[in-house]
Design a protein around this motif. Sequence first.
Motif, PDB file in Angstrom:
ATOM      1  N   TYR A   1      60.239  11.677  46.409  1.00 14.04           N
ATOM      2  CA  TYR A   1      60.259  12.873  47.363  1.00 14.04           C
ATOM      3  C   TYR A   1      59.087  13.231  48.009  1.00 14.04           C
ATOM      4  O   TYR A   1      58.057  12.643  47.705  1.00 14.04           O
ATOM      5  N   THR A   2      59.013  13.996  49.248  1.00 13.48           N
ATOM      6  CA  THR A   2      57.957  14.359  50.055  1.00 13.48           C
ATOM      7  C   THR A   2      57.926  15.826  49.869  1.00 13.48           C
ATOM      8  O   THR A   2      58.954  16.450  49.634  1.00 13.48           O
TER       9      THR A   2
ATOM     10  N   TYR B   1      54.175   7.737  51.881  1.00 13.76           N
ATOM     11  CA  TYR B   1      54.729   6.857  52.764  1.00 13.76           C
ATOM     12  C   TYR B   1      54.766   7.671  54.087  1.00 13.76           C
ATOM     13  O   TYR B   1      54.945   8.713  54.484  1.00 13.76           O
TER      14      TYR B   1
ATOM     15  N   LYS C   1      52.433  10.623  54.066  1.00 12.46           N
ATOM     16  CA  LYS C   1      52.870  11.747  52.933  1.00 12.46           C
ATOM     17  C   LYS C   1      52.963  11.315  51.708  1.00 12.46           C
ATOM     18  O   LYS C   1      53.554  10.382  51.166  1.00 12.46           O
TER      19      LYS C   1
ATOM     20  N   LEU D   1      53.804  10.767  47.919  1.00 13.09           N
ATOM     21  CA  LEU D   1      55.022  10.610  47.151  1.00 13.09           C
ATOM     22  C   LEU D   1      55.222  11.196  45.676  1.00 13.09           C
ATOM     23  O   LEU D   1      54.245  11.213  44.881  1.00 13.09           O
TER      24      LEU D   1
ATOM     25  N   VAL E   1      63.113  11.075  50.006  1.00 14.79           N
ATOM     26  CA  VAL E   1      62.725  10.105  50.998  1.00 14.79           C
ATOM     27  C   VAL E   1      63.686   8.996  51.237  1.00 14.79           C
ATOM     28  O   VAL E   1      64.429   8.186  50.460  1.00 14.79           O
TER      29      VAL E   1
END
Length: 123
Positions: A42-43, A92, A95, A97, A121
Amino acid sequence: MKSVSLGSAILLALFSLSAHAADPPVKKMNGMLVDSKGMTVYTFDKDTANSGKSACTGPCATNWPPVHADGATMAAPYSTVTRDDGSKQLAYHGKPLYTFAKDKKPGDKAGDKVKDVWHVVTD
């Protein structure tokens, strides 16, 4: 004597290959990024891309464990950020992770859209 040094050279080569054969910290699977264990990545909207920092610390990082870079070298669009404790976190497109503590098995996406600030993501 030659067989010993040849044997040593072969063992050294095999050790070197196995040391470099480690799984990357993330990979693409089923249209999304997952960590080396297959857990969803996730971000966080409160992170600023390319700032080199994570806005998720303390209790946030307990619920949303950072994806550690673990010395991996990955090409763009991947990079690393330095966390407050000095550890390296994979990013990524700039951003940082994370995984989600409530995801229990690979493929779980319980963290997607939590408080409208956490996002899976995708490719």
